[in-house]
Design a protein around this motif. Structure first.
Motif, PDB file in Angstrom:
ATOM      1  N   ALA A  48       0.812  -1.219   0.000  1.00  0.00           N
ATOM      2  CA  ALA A  48       0.000   0.000   0.000  1.00  0.00           C
ATOM      3  C   ALA A  48       0.842   1.263   0.000  1.00  0.00           C
ATOM      4  CB  ALA A  48      -0.932   0.000   1.206  1.00  0.00           C
ATOM      5  N   PHE A  49       0.393   2.221  -0.795  1.00  0.00           N
ATOM      6  CA  PHE A  49       0.874   3.593  -0.729  1.00  0.00           C
ATOM      7  C   PHE A  49      -0.253   4.431  -0.130  1.00  0.00           C
ATOM      8  CE2 PHE A  49       4.072   2.111  -3.523  1.00  0.00           C
ATOM      9  CZ  PHE A  49       5.072   3.060  -3.619  1.00  0.00           C
ATOM     10  N   VAL A  50       0.079   5.277   0.832  1.00  0.00           N
ATOM     11  CA  VAL A  50      -0.880   6.204   1.415  1.00  0.00           C
ATOM     12  C   VAL A  50      -0.426   7.618   1.056  1.00  0.00           C
ATOM     13  CG1 VAL A  50      -1.933   7.073   3.545  1.00  0.00           C
ATOM     14  CG2 VAL A  50      -1.417   4.630   3.305  1.00  0.00           C
ATOM     15  N   LEU A  51      -1.320   8.404   0.448  1.00  0.00           N
ATOM     16  CA  LEU A  51      -0.979   9.717  -0.079  1.00  0.00           C
ATOM     17  C   LEU A  51      -1.750  10.792   0.668  1.00  0.00           C
ATOM     18  CD1 LEU A  51      -1.226   8.780  -3.876  1.00  0.00           C
ATOM     19  CD2 LEU A  51       0.737   8.500  -2.341  1.00  0.00           C
ATOM     20  N   ALA A  52      -1.037  11.761   1.233  1.00  0.00           N
ATOM     21  CA  ALA A  52      -1.651  12.799   2.064  1.00  0.00           C
ATOM     22  C   ALA A  52      -1.431  14.171   1.441  1.00  0.00           C
ATOM     23  CB  ALA A  52      -1.065  12.760   3.480  1.00  0.00           C
ATOM     24  N   ASN A  53      -2.521  14.937   1.313  1.00  0.00           N
ATOM     25  CA  ASN A  53      -2.523  16.198   0.565  1.00  0.00           C
ATOM     26  C   ASN A  53      -2.018  17.384   1.385  1.00  0.00           C
ATOM     27  OD1 ASN A  53      -4.122  14.412  -0.967  1.00  0.00           O
ATOM     28  ND2 ASN A  53      -5.999  15.302  -0.145  1.00  0.00           N
ATOM     29  N   SER A  54      -1.767  18.454   0.679  1.00  0.00           N
ATOM     30  CA  SER A  54      -1.314  19.705   1.289  1.00  0.00           C
ATOM     31  C   SER A  54      -2.500  20.561   1.728  1.00  0.00           C
ATOM     32  CB  SER A  54      -0.458  20.493   0.287  1.00  0.00           C
ATOM     33  OG  SER A  54      -1.206  20.751  -0.888  1.00  0.00           O
ATOM     34  N   LEU A  55      -2.201  21.679   2.368  1.00  0.00           N
ATOM     35  CA  LEU A  55      -3.215  22.639   2.810  1.00  0.00           C
ATOM     36  C   LEU A  55      -3.933  23.236   1.596  1.00  0.00           C
ATOM     37  CD1 LEU A  55      -4.403  24.421   5.149  1.00  0.00           C
ATOM     38  CD2 LEU A  55      -2.508  26.004   4.721  1.00  0.00           C
ATOM     39  N   GLY A  56      -5.271  23.273   1.649  1.00  0.00           N
ATOM     40  CA  GLY A  56      -6.041  23.896   0.580  1.00  0.00           C
ATOM     41  C   GLY A  56      -6.190  23.061  -0.666  1.00  0.00           C
ATOM     42  N   THR A  57      -5.926  21.748  -0.559  1.00  0.00           N
ATOM     43  CA  THR A  57      -6.057  20.864  -1.717  1.00  0.00           C
ATOM     44  C   THR A  57      -6.868  19.633  -1.333  1.00  0.00           C
ATOM     45  OG1 THR A  57      -4.062  19.530  -1.312  1.00  0.00           O
ATOM     46  CG2 THR A  57      -3.780  21.596  -2.533  1.00  0.00           C
ATOM     47  N   ASP A  58      -7.234  18.852  -2.359  1.00  0.00           N
ATOM     48  CA  ASP A  58      -7.907  17.588  -2.093  1.00  0.00           C
ATOM     49  C   ASP A  58      -7.164  16.470  -2.812  1.00  0.00           C
ATOM     50  OD1 ASP A  58      -8.872  17.416  -4.811  1.00  0.00           O
ATOM     51  OD2 ASP A  58     -10.509  18.768  -4.280  1.00  0.00           O
ATOM     52  N   LEU A  59      -7.721  15.271  -2.769  1.00  0.00           N
ATOM     53  CA  LEU A  59      -6.985  14.104  -3.249  1.00  0.00           C
ATOM     54  C   LEU A  59      -6.710  14.111  -4.754  1.00  0.00           C
ATOM     55  CD1 LEU A  59      -9.342  12.193  -4.655  1.00  0.00           C
ATOM     56  CD2 LEU A  59      -9.767  11.503  -2.298  1.00  0.00           C
ATOM     57  N   ARG A  60      -7.288  15.062  -5.492  1.00  0.00           N
ATOM     58  CA  ARG A  60      -7.033  15.127  -6.930  1.00  0.00           C
ATOM     59  C   ARG A  60      -5.612  15.556  -7.262  1.00  0.00           C
ATOM     60  NH1 ARG A  60     -12.128  18.748  -8.566  1.00  0.00           N
ATOM     61  NH2 ARG A  60     -11.507  19.685  -6.586  1.00  0.00           N
ATOM     62  N   ILE A  61      -4.880  16.102  -6.309  1.00  0.00           N
ATOM     63  CA  ILE A  61      -3.505  16.518  -6.623  1.00  0.00           C
ATOM     64  C   ILE A  61      -2.613  15.326  -6.977  1.00  0.00           C
ATOM     65  CG2 ILE A  61      -3.683  18.560  -5.146  1.00  0.00           C
ATOM     66  CD1 ILE A  61      -1.697  17.180  -3.217  1.00  0.00           C
ATOM     67  N   TRP A  62      -3.070  14.105  -6.687  1.00  0.00           N
ATOM     68  CA  TRP A  62      -2.269  12.911  -6.955  1.00  0.00           C
ATOM     69  C   TRP A  62      -2.588  12.271  -8.302  1.00  0.00           C
ATOM     70  CZ3 TRP A  62       1.618  12.607  -3.749  1.00  0.00           C
ATOM     71  CH2 TRP A  62       1.487  13.139  -2.462  1.00  0.00           C
ATOM     72  N   ASP A  63      -3.514  12.812  -9.061  1.00  0.00           N
ATOM     73  CA  ASP A  63      -3.943  12.158 -10.300  1.00  0.00           C
ATOM     74  C   ASP A  63      -2.777  11.923 -11.264  1.00  0.00           C
ATOM     75  OD1 ASP A  63      -6.531  12.079  -9.362  1.00  0.00           O
ATOM     76  OD2 ASP A  63      -7.280  13.702 -10.637  1.00  0.00           O
ATOM     77  N   ARG A  64      -1.937  12.905 -11.470  1.00  0.00           N
ATOM     78  CA  ARG A  64      -0.822  12.744 -12.416  1.00  0.00           C
ATOM     79  C   ARG A  64       0.234  11.790 -11.868  1.00  0.00           C
ATOM     80  NH1 ARG A  64      -0.081  19.006 -14.271  1.00  0.00           N
ATOM     81  NH2 ARG A  64      -1.770  19.007 -15.801  1.00  0.00           N
ATOM     82  N   PHE A  65       0.492  11.874 -10.602  1.00  0.00           N
ATOM     83  CA  PHE A  65       1.447  10.965  -9.957  1.00  0.00           C
ATOM     84  C   PHE A  65       1.022   9.514 -10.154  1.00  0.00           C
ATOM     85  CE2 PHE A  65       2.507   8.604  -6.007  1.00  0.00           C
ATOM     86  CZ  PHE A  65       3.887   8.652  -6.075  1.00  0.00           C
ATOM     87  N   GLY A 121       0.381  17.368   4.764  1.00  0.00           N
ATOM     88  CA  GLY A 121       0.275  15.919   4.630  1.00  0.00           C
ATOM     89  C   GLY A 121       1.521  15.214   5.129  1.00  0.00           C
ATOM     90  N   GLY A 122       2.682  15.850   4.949  1.00  0.00           N
ATOM     91  CA  GLY A 122       3.916  15.298   5.491  1.00  0.00           C
ATOM     92  C   GLY A 122       3.932  15.321   7.005  1.00  0.00           C
ATOM     93  N   LEU A 123       3.440  16.417   7.583  1.00  0.00           N
ATOM     94  CA  LEU A 123       3.356  16.503   9.047  1.00  0.00           C
ATOM     95  C   LEU A 123       2.397  15.461   9.599  1.00  0.00           C
ATOM     96  CD1 LEU A 123       3.341  20.277  10.092  1.00  0.00           C
ATOM     97  CD2 LEU A 123       4.909  18.490  10.849  1.00  0.00           C
ATOM     98  N   ILE A 124       1.284  15.247   8.915  1.00  0.00           N
ATOM     99  CA  ILE A 124       0.355  14.201   9.338  1.00  0.00           C
ATOM    100  C   ILE A 124       1.068  12.853   9.322  1.00  0.00           C
ATOM    101  CG2 ILE A 124      -1.774  12.968   8.761  1.00  0.00           C
ATOM    102  CD1 ILE A 124      -2.784  15.636   7.518  1.00  0.00           C
ATOM    103  N   GLY A 125       1.795  12.582   8.243  1.00  0.00           N
ATOM    104  CA  GLY A 125       2.540  11.329   8.150  1.00  0.00           C
ATOM    105  C   GLY A 125       3.568  11.193   9.251  1.00  0.00           C
TER     106      GLY A 125
END
Length: 267
Positions: free
Chosen positions: A23-40, A97-101
């Motif tokens: 599993a990969f778990v992806l955590a977003n930045s402030l002011g964004t949602d999970l769509r920021i990972w679409d290209r990745f 998201g990094g701080l959450i991680g």
């Protein structure tokens, strides 16, 4: 898309890929949602399981009705992973998201086998910075400061060459519920995990963007230098969100790091 009731509120979760795979778990930045990972995730190896989520007050998740800190945000993710019986994940977090991680790793190291701490720091700016950010948004709203925030998120070249696309990312930011955005500003204002970095035992890849105006490379390095098992890489030409701006370089860095440490297979 699924909505999980976690800690009394609905959290939007995406669970894709091979349910039996690593599993990969992806955590977003402030002011964004999970769509920021679409290209990745475009053409991502199919053998992996991908968990994405919208943190409290962002995207399709509920706004919290009470005060919470980084512990609250981390507890949401821990409950998601426990519910799905996921352990030994690769946690990739950008900015908050990094701080959450980082908090997840500190609280439950059994859940994470490798940590990617991207465009972040154990302490992001000082309280005066966040007081000013909170004050101005309370006064004029997110839309009024949207352009200045995007200047910090993306490189000058990206803003010039992707001006039409930039409108969509601006909409994502400015349509974030103001309460949700400000709640997370409060989290960033009060979070300082620098004194606990030596407790992180998992292999960690620290990533910065050479054109990051939100958390410049020197601040990333300074705010992560206590990590005992970390390497730092800078993506040239990238701003605060390399998963959007330089997704292939970002992914290559992560997989090179994981393969070198035999944390994923080459197949």
């Amino acid at each position: 898309m699924e909505v999980k009731i976690i800690n009394g509120r609905g959290i939007n979760v995406s669970d894709e890929g091979n349910k039996d795979g690593p599993a990969f778990v992806l955590a977003n930045s402030l002011g964004t949602d999970l769509r920021i990972w679409d290209r990745f995730l475009r053409n991502f190896p199919q053998r992996y399981r991908i968990i994405r989520f919208d943190k409290r007050g962002h995207g399709l998740s509920d706004i919290s009705e009470n005060n919470f800190g980084i512990e609250g945000l981390a507890s949401d993710i821990i409950e998601i992973l426990d519910d799905k019986q996921i352990s030994d994940c690769v946690f990739v977090g950008v900015s908050i998201g990094g701080l959450i991680g980082l908090q997840v790793v500190l609280n439950r190291p059994d859940l994470v086998k490798a940590f990617v701490f991207s465009n972040s720091s154990a302490k992001v700016r000082d309280k005066a910075f966040w007081n000013d950010r909170i004050k101005i948004i309370e006064k004029v709203g997110l839309d009024a400061v949207g352009d200045s925030i995007l200047e910090k998120w993306f490189s000058k070249e990206f803003r010039k060459n992707k001006s039409e696309e930039l409108l969509a990312w601006r909409n994502m930011l400015t349509r974030t519920p103001q309460r949700g955005y400000l709640d997370c500003c409060q989290v960033l204002k009060h979070t300082d995990l620098r004194g606990r970095l030596d407790e992180v035992k998992v292999d960690t890849l620290v990533i910065s963007g050479s054109e990051d105006g939100a958390i410049p490379p020197e601040e990333v390095i300074e705010g992560t230098k206590g990590l005992p098992n970390a390497v730092h890489e800078t993506i040239m030409g990238a701003g605060h969100l390399p998963c959007i701006e330089k997704p292939l370089e970002f992914r290559e860095l992560i997989f090179s790091f994981l393969l070198e440490r035999e944390l994923v297979n080459r197949n």
